[in-house]
Structures are given as C-alpha cells and as structure tokens.
Design a protein around this motif. Structure first.
Motif, PDB file in Angstrom:
ATOM      1  N   GLY A  83      -4.915  -3.483   5.009  1.00  0.00           N
ATOM      2  CA  GLY A  83      -4.789  -2.407   4.036  1.00  0.00           C
ATOM      3  C   GLY A  83      -3.854  -1.286   4.415  1.00  0.00           C
ATOM      4  N   VAL A  84      -4.453  -0.117   4.624  1.00  0.00           N
ATOM      5  CA  VAL A  84      -3.642   1.085   4.821  1.00  0.00           C
ATOM      6  C   VAL A  84      -2.818   1.042   6.096  1.00  0.00           C
ATOM      7  CG1 VAL A  84      -5.049   2.616   3.457  1.00  0.00           C
ATOM      8  CG2 VAL A  84      -5.654   2.163   5.830  1.00  0.00           C
ATOM      9  N   SER A  85      -3.151   0.151   7.014  1.00  0.00           N
ATOM     10  CA  SER A  85      -2.389   0.125   8.258  1.00  0.00           C
ATOM     11  C   SER A  85      -1.040  -0.540   8.076  1.00  0.00           C
ATOM     12  CB  SER A  85      -3.164  -0.630   9.327  1.00  0.00           C
ATOM     13  OG  SER A  85      -4.490  -0.182   9.349  1.00  0.00           O
ATOM     14  N   LEU A  86      -0.826  -1.161   6.921  1.00  0.00           N
ATOM     15  CA  LEU A  86       0.438  -1.858   6.691  1.00  0.00           C
ATOM     16  C   LEU A  86       1.489  -0.879   6.202  1.00  0.00           C
ATOM     17  CD1 LEU A  86      -1.107  -4.854   4.863  1.00  0.00           C
ATOM     18  CD2 LEU A  86       0.126  -5.001   7.009  1.00  0.00           C
ATOM     19  N   THR A  87       2.718  -1.312   6.248  1.00  0.00           N
ATOM     20  CA  THR A  87       3.772  -0.518   5.622  1.00  0.00           C
ATOM     21  C   THR A  87       4.391  -1.339   4.500  1.00  0.00           C
ATOM     22  OG1 THR A  87       5.443  -1.398   7.084  1.00  0.00           O
ATOM     23  CG2 THR A  87       4.363   0.621   7.775  1.00  0.00           C
ATOM     24  N   PHE A  88       5.095  -0.632   3.658  1.00  0.00           N
ATOM     25  CA  PHE A  88       5.817  -1.314   2.587  1.00  0.00           C
ATOM     26  C   PHE A  88       6.758  -2.363   3.178  1.00  0.00           C
ATOM     27  CE2 PHE A  88       9.551  -1.420  -0.270  1.00  0.00           C
ATOM     28  CZ  PHE A  88       8.922  -1.954  -1.377  1.00  0.00           C
ATOM     29  N   MET A  89       7.409  -1.978   4.297  1.00  0.00           N
ATOM     30  CA  MET A  89       8.368  -2.891   4.914  1.00  0.00           C
ATOM     31  C   MET A  89       7.691  -4.150   5.437  1.00  0.00           C
ATOM     32  SD  MET A  89      11.298  -2.083   4.366  1.00  0.00           S
ATOM     33  CE  MET A  89      12.188  -3.217   5.405  1.00  0.00           C
ATOM     34  N   ALA A  90       6.422  -4.022   5.868  1.00  0.00           N
ATOM     35  CA  ALA A  90       5.731  -5.214   6.382  1.00  0.00           C
ATOM     36  C   ALA A  90       5.651  -6.272   5.277  1.00  0.00           C
ATOM     37  CB  ALA A  90       4.339  -4.832   6.854  1.00  0.00           C
ATOM     38  N   GLY A  91       5.258  -5.819   4.084  1.00  0.00           N
ATOM     39  CA  GLY A  91       5.205  -6.747   2.964  1.00  0.00           C
ATOM     40  C   GLY A  91       6.563  -7.359   2.693  1.00  0.00           C
ATOM     41  N   LEU A 122       4.263 -18.968  -1.357  1.00  0.00           N
ATOM     42  CA  LEU A 122       3.009 -18.241  -1.233  1.00  0.00           C
ATOM     43  C   LEU A 122       3.233 -16.853  -0.659  1.00  0.00           C
ATOM     44  CD1 LEU A 122       0.765 -21.034   0.288  1.00  0.00           C
ATOM     45  CD2 LEU A 122       0.891 -20.279  -2.060  1.00  0.00           C
ATOM     46  N   PHE A 123       4.219 -16.750   0.220  1.00  0.00           N
ATOM     47  CA  PHE A 123       4.388 -15.478   0.924  1.00  0.00           C
ATOM     48  C   PHE A 123       5.166 -14.464   0.109  1.00  0.00           C
ATOM     49  CE2 PHE A 123       2.755 -18.198   4.064  1.00  0.00           C
ATOM     50  CZ  PHE A 123       2.017 -17.361   4.869  1.00  0.00           C
ATOM     51  N   LEU A 124       5.610 -14.860  -1.069  1.00  0.00           N
ATOM     52  CA  LEU A 124       6.204 -13.866  -1.966  1.00  0.00           C
ATOM     53  C   LEU A 124       5.118 -12.972  -2.552  1.00  0.00           C
ATOM     54  CD1 LEU A 124       8.897 -15.954  -3.841  1.00  0.00           C
ATOM     55  CD2 LEU A 124       9.151 -14.467  -1.881  1.00  0.00           C
ATOM     56  N   LEU A 125       3.852 -13.395  -2.396  1.00  0.00           N
ATOM     57  CA  LEU A 125       2.755 -12.577  -2.904  1.00  0.00           C
ATOM     58  C   LEU A 125       2.689 -11.235  -2.174  1.00  0.00           C
ATOM     59  CD1 LEU A 125       0.040 -12.069  -4.347  1.00  0.00           C
ATOM     60  CD2 LEU A 125      -1.046 -13.381  -2.554  1.00  0.00           C
ATOM     61  N   PHE A 126       2.899 -11.262  -0.853  1.00  0.00           N
ATOM     62  CA  PHE A 126       2.611 -10.061  -0.056  1.00  0.00           C
ATOM     63  C   PHE A 126       3.521  -8.876  -0.371  1.00  0.00           C
ATOM     64  CE2 PHE A 126       0.832 -13.639   2.294  1.00  0.00           C
ATOM     65  CZ  PHE A 126      -0.495 -13.253   2.230  1.00  0.00           C
ATOM     66  N   PRO A 127       4.835  -9.083  -0.528  1.00  0.00           N
ATOM     67  CA  PRO A 127       5.625  -7.915  -0.921  1.00  0.00           C
ATOM     68  C   PRO A 127       5.194  -7.377  -2.279  1.00  0.00           C
ATOM     69  CG  PRO A 127       6.949  -9.916  -0.996  1.00  0.00           C
ATOM     70  CD  PRO A 127       5.694 -10.254  -0.279  1.00  0.00           C
TER      71      PRO A 127
END
Lengths: 513, 500, 118
Positions: free
Chosen positions: A270-278, A317-322
């Motif tokens: 959650g909040v520990s992620l950054t936009f760039m991580a996605g 599948l990994f296009l979901l995360f961004p």
C-alpha cells in the motif's frame, strides 16, 4: 470451536484434503494411483464449488486455526479472489488430471516413474490452495517452497537429461527467489513483530527498511513468476516436461505467485509504494510482452514457442500494477478504471490458464502422434488431427485476444482501463503484443494447412487426450460469457477495485527489484 | 423473454448450429451434411423474411445479453440490418447449392462446409449487431472463420495467400479494436443511435472524435479493400470459387463496407460527421480506389483476378456514396451494397463454372466460350453489363443515385469519376463478352468437350448464377416496387436523415 | 538504524553495534550468496550459493528474535528458522540428487555447455 464439518472450516479442508490425497496416493500401489488420483481431483472440484457458493452466499471468511488469534495463531482468509483461483485450479486441474490418467496409463509405460506424478500433483494442489488462503507471510513462504519443490519434481518426471538440467535451473532459481522473499519477510517482521498480513498492514510504516524489504519480496516473487528479465528458467523447464505437467506449470503454478504479488501489493505494501514502483513493474511487464512474443516467433520447436508465449502472457498481468498505483497527490475519487483493471488482469489469468493448458495438452497429442515437436510436424495436421488442430486454433484465438474469448475480454478491460486512466503509453505494448501473438499462433496454424511432402504414418493417440485438450480450449472461449458473475465474485474481495495510493510523492524514490 | 427477443439470436444460430454439427459428422456423411446445410440456409431465409414482414408492421426484434458493465451483446433488427441480413441469407442459400455441386467428389468437405456455415454466421451477426461492440466481435469472428476457407485447397500458394490475408485483416482488426475501446471509454457503450451519444461531446472532445473516426475507418477500410489497404483481396483469389464468390459479394468485403456505413450513419450520425468534417478523406480515397481498381483490372489476364480488382473498384462506390452527405447519395451507397453483391456473385459463379467445365482461367482463352456455355455466359453478360451500369440492370440504379446525389451535394467531380469508372468497366468487361460470343473458338482444347449431361454444366453449378443474374435484373427493373432493395434503402436513409 | 521501534527502547543488553554486526554479516552473506547463484555455472557451486543465501536469511531471523532486552527472546523467528532450515535442506537435497543424476548420465557438472548440447 466449531465442528470439523462446519462451513467455517472450509479453508482447512481445502488444504487438508489434497494433502491427505497426496499421502494416500503415495502409499497406494502404482496401478491404483491413476483412478484414485482422478477421484481426488474430482473431489477437489466439488470442494471448489462448495467454496465458491460459500463465498457468494456468506462473503469473506477469515479463519483462525485452532481458535488461536494472530499474532500468536495463524489465520486463513478466503475471499472472492481466492475462491476464483481455487475454482480455476479445480477446473483446469481436473481436466489435466483426466488427461494425465490416460497419458500415464496408455502412453507412458514406465509406471514407477509416472505414478509418482499423482502424489506430487496432489501435493502441489494442496500447496496452491494454501497459497490462495494464506494470510500470513511466513505461511506464504512455506507454501511457495512446497509448490516450488513439487513443481520441479513434476518437471523432471520424464527423466530426460534436458528436463533434469532445466529442472535444476528452475529449482535453484525458485529457492533463490523464495529466500529473497524470506529475507524481506524477516526485515518486515523485525520492524512490526507480526506476520499476519492484516495486522502487519496496520503497523507498517514507510521507510528505508520497508522499501528494501518490499524490493526483496517483490524481486523474489518476480523470479518465481518468470517476469522479464527473470524468466530465463521458464522456457527450458516448461518445454521439457511431460505435457500434463507443462500444462499445470504454465496454467497454475505461475499464477500462484502472481496471486501473492497482487495480494501483497494491495493489502500490505500500500502506502509504502511509490508511483514509480508501479510504473517500473509495468515496464517489466511490457518488456516481457514484447520480448516473450519476439522469442516465441523465433523458436523452431512448438513447445518452446508456447513456453516463450507464457513469458509474454504473464507480462500482461503486470500492466495491472501501474494502473492501480496512483500518486498520493492524485485527486480523491474518480478511479473508475480500477475495477476494470482488476477484472482485466484476473480475466487474463483465467484466459491464459485455460488456453495455455489446452495448448500444451494439444502439443502433447501432436508429439505422441509424430514423435517430435518440431514446427514441421504440424504440416497438414488439419486433415490428420483435426480435433487437436482445432484446439490449438481456439486456444490461439484466446491468447491473441480475438473475440469471442476470455482473452478478448481481458484485453478489452485492460485496454479500457489503460485509456481511461490516462496512462496511454501502455497501449502500444498491448497492441503489438496481440499482433505478435497472432504472428506465432498463425505461424503454427498456417503449417497445419500446408501440404507436406513426405508424410510419416501417425501413431494413434487415445481420443480422450484430444478431447481433454479441446475441452480446455473451448473453456478458454466460453469463460467470456459469465463475466458478470466472475466480477460479482471478485467484488467479494476486500481490496477489489481499489487503487493503491502510493505514500510518497512522485519521484522521491524508487522501489523495484 | 418473448419470441421477438429470441428471433435475432435464432437467425444467427441457424447457420452456427449446423456448422458445429457438421464438424462432428463423419467426413463421408454427405447426405446428412447437405440436408443440414440447406435446412439451415432455408430456415435463415424464412426467418429473415418473417422478420421483414414483422418489421414493416412495426415489430421490434432485439436480443440483449449483458456480458459485463459497458459490454453488452446486442442483436437488433433495423432496416439496414434487414437489408444486409437478407442479402447474406439469400446468397448463402444460393452459394451453398453451388458449393455442394462444386465440391462434388473432392476431399475435406466437412471442414469446408463447417467453416462456411460459421462464416455466414459471422456475416449475419455483423448485419444484426445492435451496438459497436457486438459488431466488432462478429467482425473479428469473420476473419477467423474465413481464414480456413481461403487456405482450403492447402497448396503453398493458398497458404501464402492466407498469411497475407491474416496480415491485413488482423492488423485492421487491431486498429479497429483500439478505436472501439477508445470510443467506448470516451462516450460509454456505443449503440447504433445516429450519433446521439456522441454529439454531446462535440464541444470538448472534437479532436478525439475525429481521431477515433479515422482510426476506425482505417480498421474497416482493410476489409472494404480501400486503397492502399486492398492488397489482400486479389491475392485471396486462390480460394475455391464458392469462397471467392461469397467473400467478394457478401462476407468479408461487405463487412467492411457495411461497417463504414454503420460508422458514418449510426455511430457518428451524418450530421456529426459533417460537422467534424471527417468525410472528405473517405471521398477522395474512395474515388481514387474506384479508378485505381478499374485500371488495374484492365491489365489482369487471370479472370478471377480481373474480377477481384473490379471488386476493389466497385466497393469504393459504397464508401464514396457514404462519404457524400445527402439523401440520394446515401441511398445509392446502401443500395449498391446489395446490387454489387448480386452482380459480383454472378460473375464469380460463372468464372467458377468456366474453370470447372473447361479448365480455363485466362481471359485470353475465352474465345467462343459462349457456344460451349451459353447459359453461363448469358449470366456473365448480365453481371458484366450491370457492372458497367447499363439499364435496366441493378448497377444502373446505384450509379444513377450516386451521380444524382453527387450533383445534389454540389460535388460534380464525383460524376466524372463515376463516368470514368463506367468507361473503364466497359474496357475490361466488353472484350470478354465480345470474345465469348463473337470470336471463333480455338481449334484444339475444350471445343471437343461436349456436355455429358443434360445441361452444359451440373445443375447445381448452373442454376445459382442464373438465379442471381435474374435477381440483378429484377432488382433493377422493379426498383420502384415496395419490396425492392432500393425501397428498403430509401427507408433506411429516411430514418438516418429525419428521425434524429 | 530505524528498523524496530521495539529496538529503539532497548537500553540495556546488547548495544546497537551488536545488531549492526548481525545485520551487516547477514546482508553480506545474502549478497555473496545471490551473486554466487547468478554468476556460478557449476552445479555444486550454485547449490552451495543458495545455502549461503539461506544462512544470511536465517542469521537475520535469529538476530531479530531479541525484541526487548528485558524479556525472553521472541520464539516466532526461531520457529521460522527451524521451518526454513527444514525446507532449505530438502530443497538442497533434491538439487543435489538432480545434479548427481545429471552428472552420472552426461558427465556434466555445470550449465556451461547446455546450449551446445541441445
């Protein structure tokens, strides 16, 4: 405490029953294993149906084993997402079991080795159920390892040297991946003192340690999901295994770790992620789509084409995360694309699961009939093995994402989500991926229609095997129709359709493998 | 659900179900297969006829199935749908008879007839689609169903042609896909509502609307074989005659042309399209393709190839008519959808007959063929003269409407294009007719082949072109009658222009 | 060092430096092991590299068991280490068995000539 047969204990039964099956099958004489194995698979199917009905009627179920609440005890969680994965495992696994029963009794004569398939497969099944239900980071580690070891053991079942070398490579990658994950878990435990996902999510604070831990966990899981560029182990392992095993590995085992990433990403990180991580995970997915398809186009052996295609399909599948990771500064509300992205990715899991399993089973039939899996063995197949060619065609339609198929629905939802989220830069990857997929699918089908100069006599293949492959391929088409039902089921997931509001503002730091 | 809701689905399934059953039949089960095929074709035709009668009395036929939010499968009967469904079901019946005769004794018939039925399912589905998504689903489905037909003969050349075909159509489909998704994201699920949903977006998203129009146009232009996306069509000529006939008259190319009509009239609506000023590229490309196709056709010696380039040219009449705003021109475009189908299928049937009975494929070998195949060449002559635009054959009606429509819209250059095209049509069709009837047959070769049976060719091959030739004449001759394609086209156009 | 707010309260007992040493050693082991996993080509070297990674992870787990100097050590990490060791040992045994079989059948002991052999 409730009695064992009460519905509250469903999660326990989901894990215990296949484990029990694995033990029984291990103890039984080899000649009884086939029938018993299929019976256990059918029982798993019934269990899966019960699970789905339960989730639809009652909703999310959280069970504390033995009545001990976390942090001391261990909890299992059953929600819409896990129910759906359990159902997919049951359907694909059930058909593959029937195929395996025929394959290992009528085609492979080495009974000692092939009968090992059953205990391992049921063990793997138990591991998958454990994975879908685990609500505890360390439990996840254990089941990931169980799945990894059982999967490698299945992959080397044929006893061929090629398979064993590929299996060893797979095993080492799997162990390294899960140890990286465990390292991350250890760091998180150090800072929070709990392992339960829900409890940890409450206590987790953004910071350097958390970021390192997330990077380690993600990295480890990405290796196991074979995401570009960590996919090196997949093509040799999937292409050298026995057909039912290849089907299981590509349709189910790969999706297991994706499930874990999805769950952790939305419920814990959650909040520990950054936009760039996605965005970075998305870039990996996009590269996987292009690179996997490109490699698939270049292969000479059909099994390798299909194995490389898995790398590409996993990339989607990994296009979901961004898409579901937005900056904390984003305006509240209005993320109406998030449910679409979610269901698109889940549909991609389903569609790929059915289509890829069908593909591997069909190519298994082809190998049995012609003795090899070189592209040239596809020549003139449309006249000689029409049912299998048709299965390959249907599975290919779903992989490309042509309507009407599960793959089409997945692409439709993903593309809609991409466009409405404004992250238009993913669009070309989805389209180019589709076109390249069409390239290698029709490269195979084109051969099936082409004349062959010297036609070798085909060995006869049990009809049941062909029917199994066709069933799964038809399944890949038919899953498009109950979409509304599937999305209803998914809505029973606590985080379905939510976006992750990345804690830190854009560009303040990067998290990734 | 009431009967009226199920009928559109039954119309679509009346060819799908026989197709699927055929796949499970034994290869040698000829009789069962023939009965299934004909029963399906007849059922479809009867149902379309019943729906036509019901539609005239104001019945509503609509089938809906919600797949998910914003994604609805909808089949609906409107006048344009009826026109195209009627065309495909009538020509399916005729072509089925022709194909049964054509494939007498050849192998892989199960596969052929199976995919053939599936292919017609796709084209009826395109006709009855009630919204953009359903249209797209069937549009792509058609690509898949026709591929096995294109490569049916299994020769290397056929397989190459199949590759080419897929290269164009899958590419076009992908482009269309992005357009459909984009428009859905922009405006929600798109029903065929003459632009009612889109006109509200004109102020804020005019650029997006324009862009998406062009994107979808490119996707559709592939199947409609508009220059420069026409390359697959002449190559796909290697397919067996019934396939070429159906491909060129109804199935694939008409799906593209029909799609363009739907796009202009039903998705954007003519007013919005005019306001966005997006029609002129279509007009220019259409006009260019008309001339280009005709010029290329002149230089083809292979009869089927000549017909193929003629198709490229004739299809763009529809695109051109759709691109010129105005009731008369729209009527011309819509009615040409039917007329071109009738005439072109006649020509392809005849080409198939010539090849089947005498083994001739080249235009230069057809001297005196009229003596050997008088009825076939009679039908051919009707089709060819119709293409040129000679009254009272159907082609004249569409050309007349197109020309008057162009004048009415103040674009006289289009009349010049049409006249030029007619002249070119005459240049490449008249020599064939002249050679067939008035030149001396060669001393050797087919001349000695006398008909073995009662007719000049097996009756299953002979009757279909005669029937379609007859249709071509009657729909021109009786264009003013209330049941003619022209009248139906006028109904459609009135709805497009007045009921907004 | 920010990891562990429980740690921040620890005044007596082991100092921060001790923890830093544990941490440094375990991450060194982890990194060396990972490098070995990716860089070595010999079967046994690769397998041993995974064991080194495992040692790094387990060392970290054991060291975080002491959450509060005043009370007993946290038993959960110990349980995790034991389970982890069992899993790791079985995986290693499996890997060794595979490597041995490959060695017997092909007399190869590394991934080196794999592409050539296909």
């Amino acid at each position: 405490m409730s009695a064992l047969w009460q519905a509250d204990n469903l999660p326990v039964w989901l894990v215990v029953w296949p484990t029990f099956g694995a033990i029984v099958l291990f103890l039984l004489p080899a000649r009884w294993r086939g029938m018993t194995g299929v019976s256990f698979a059918l029982a798993n199917g019934v269990l899966a149906l019960v699970t789905v009905f339960f989730v639809m009627e009652v909703g999310v179920l959280r069970q504390e084993i033995g009545g001990w609440a976390p942090p001391l005890g261990i909890a299992l969680a059953l929600d819409g997402l896990s129910a759906l994965f359990i159902l997919m495992t049951a359907v694909v696994g059930g058909v593959v079991s029937v195929y395996a029963k025929i394959y290992f009794t009528q085609v492979v004569v080495d009974s000692a080795r092939s009968s090992l398939f059953w205990p391992l497969w049921l063990f793997l099944w138990a591991g998958l159920h454990g994975l879908y239900l685990a609500n505890d980071l360390f439990n996840l580690y254990v089941v990931i390892e169980v799945i990894g070891i059982a999967a490698v053991a299945l992959a080397v079942l044929s006893g061929k040297t090629r398979a064993m070398i590929a299996g060893l490579r797979y095993l080492i990658a799997a162990v390294a991946g899960s140890l990286a994950y465990l390292m991350g878990v250890a760091l998180l435990y150090g800072s929070t003192g709990v392992l339960d996902i829900d409890l940890m999510a409450e206590r987790l604070e953004p910071g350097l340690t958390t970021r390192v831990a997330i990077a380690l966990m993600l990295g480890g899981l990405l290796v196991k999901t074979a995401v570009f560029p960590l996919h090196f182990w997949l093509p040799p392992a999937h292409s050298s295994a026995e057909p039912p095993v290849s089907a299981i590995l590509s349709a189910l085992v790969l999706k297991g770790t994706f499930f874990v990433i999805l769950r952790l990403w939305t419920e814990l990180f959650g909040v520990s992620l950054t936009f760039m991580a996605g965005q970075m995970v998305g870039v990996l997915g996009a590269c996987a789509v292009v690179w996997g398809s490109f490699q698939a186009l270049r292969q000479e052996r059909l099994k390798l084409v299909v194995a490389h295609s898995s790398v590409a399909q996993i990339g989607y599948l990994f296009l979901l995360f961004p898409l579901i990771t937005v900056p904390a500064t984003a305006v509240a509300g209005g993320f109406e694309w998030a449910p679409l992205a979610w269901s698109g990715a889940v549909y991609q899991v389903l569609a790929h699961g059915f289509a890829k399993a069908a593909f591997f089973l069909a190519i298994g039939v082809l190998v049995m009939a012609t003795g090899n899996d070189h592209k040239a063995s596809m020549l003139n197949m449309v006249g000689r093995l029409p049912m299998t060619t048709f299965a390959i065609g249907l599975a290919g339609v779903s992989l490309i994402g042509l309507p009407p198929s599960g793959g089409f629905l997945a692409k439709w939802m993903l593309l809609s989500a991409i466009i409405s989220s404004g992250q238009w830069w993913w669009v070309p990857f989805v389209l180019v991926g589709s076109l390249m997929t069409a390239g290698y699918v029709f490269m195979i089908l084109r051969l099936a229609f082409a004349p062959s100069q010297h036609e070798a006599e085909l060995k006869s293949v049990p009809r049941g095997l062909q029917v199994c492959a066709l069933l799964l391929a038809v399944g890949a088409i038919l899953i498009a129709f109950p979409a509304e039902w599937v999305i209803d089921l998914l809505e029973g997931t606590s985080t379905f359709g939510e976006v992750v509001r990345a804690g830190a503002p854009v560009n303040s730091g990067e998290v990734g493998p | 659900m009431t009967w009226n809701e199920w009928i559109p689905l039954i119309i679509v399934c009346s060819s799908l179900v026989p197709g699927i059953i055929i796949f499970f039949l034994h290869e040698e089960a000829h009789r069962t297969r023939t009965i299934l095929n004909l029963a399906g074709a007849l059922l479809k035709l009867v149902l379309v006829g019943l729906v036509y009668l019901g539609f005239r009395t104001g019945e509503v036929y609509k089938f809906q199935f919600q797949i998910m939010v914003d994604l609805e499968f909808m089949l609906r009967v409107d006048a344009l749908a009826l026109l195209f469904a009627g065309l495909s079901s009538a020509l399916w019946l005729v072509t089925t008879i022709y194909a049964i005769g054509y494939f007498e004794g050849s192998s892989n018939r199960r596969r052929f007839f199976g995919f053939f039925s599936v292919c017609v399912t796709a084209s009826t589905g395109i006709a009855l689609s009630g919204n953009l998504v359903t249209f797209f689903v069937f549009y792509e489905f058609l690509t898949l169903a026709t591929y096995p037909l294109v490569v049916h003969s299994g020769t290397l050349k056929a397989v190459e042609a199949g590759r080419n075909y897929l290269f164009y159509t899958i590419g076009g489909g992908t482009v269309l896909f992005i357009g459909v998704v984009g428009l859905t994201v922009l405006a929600g699920p798109i029903d065929f509502s003459q632009g009612a949903q889109l006109s509200g977006l004109l102020e804020n998203s005019a650029f997006e609307l324009k862009l998406l129009f062009y994107v979808m146009l490119v996707g559709l232009a592939v199947k409609a074989a508009i220059f420069p996306l026409h390359g697959w069509l002449p190559i796909a000529m290697v397919a067996p005659a019934p396939v070429s006939a159906l491909l060129h008259a109804v199935a694939v190319v008409k799906a593209g042309a029909f799609g363009i009509i739907r796009l202009v009239y039903d998705v954007y609506g003519i007013n919005l399209a005019v306001e966005l000023n997006v029609l002129w590229p279509l007009a220019i490309l259409g006009a260019f393709t008309i001339i280009y196709g005709s010029v290329r056709a002149i230089f083809q010696d292979d009869l089927k190839k000549r017909l193929a380039f003629s198709t490229v040219s004739q299809l763009s009449y529809i695109a051109l008519g759709a691109a010129v705003p105005g009731m008369i021109s729209s009527t011309g475009a819509i009615v040409h959808l039917v007329h071109q189908g009738l005439m072109k299928i006649t020509l392809f049937f005849c080409a198939g007959n010539i090849a089947e009975t005498t083994g001739l494929h080249k235009v230069s070998e057809l001297n005196g063929i009229g003596r050997r195949l008088p009825l076939t060449m009679g039908a051919f002559t009707v089709g060819a003269l119709g293409m040129i635009g000679l009254p009272p054959i159907a082609g004249f009606v569409s050309k007349w409407y197109l020309s008057v429509g162009a004048l009415d819209a103040g674009q006289p250059w289009i009349v010049a294009v049409l006249l030029g095209s007619s002249a070119l049509n005459a240049i490449y069709f008249l020599p064939i007719i002249h050679a067939a009837w008035f030149k001396q047959p060669p001393a050797e070769g087919w001349r000695d082949l006398r008909p073995k049976r009662r007719f000049e060719a097996p009756w299953m091959l002979l009757f279909p072109p005669l029937v379609t030739a007859l249709f071509s004449i009657t729909s021109g001759l009786f264009a003013a009658m209330s049941w003619s394609p022209l009248s139906l086209a006028r109904v459609i156009v009135e709805r497009v222009y007045f009921l907004q | 060092m920010e990891w562990g707010r429980a740690k921040a309260g620890a005044v007596r007992g082991r100092t921060m430096e001790t923890h830093f040493i544990y941490m440094a050693v375990s991450s060194a082991l982890f990194s060396v092991g990972m490098a070995g996993v990716f860089l070595c080509r010999h079967f046994f070297k690769k397998i041993i590299a995974t064991k080194i990674v495992g040692a790094g992870v387990f060392l970290l787990l054991v060291s975080i068991a002491e959450r509060d100097a005043d009370t007993f050590a946290d038993p959960v990490p110990h349980a995790m280490v034991i389970t982890g060791i069992v899993v790791a040992v079985s995986a290693a045994a499996f890997a060794l068995a595979l490597a041995r079989r490959i060695r017997i059948e092909t007399s190869r002991a590394s991934f080196e000539d794999e592409e050539a052999a296909e």
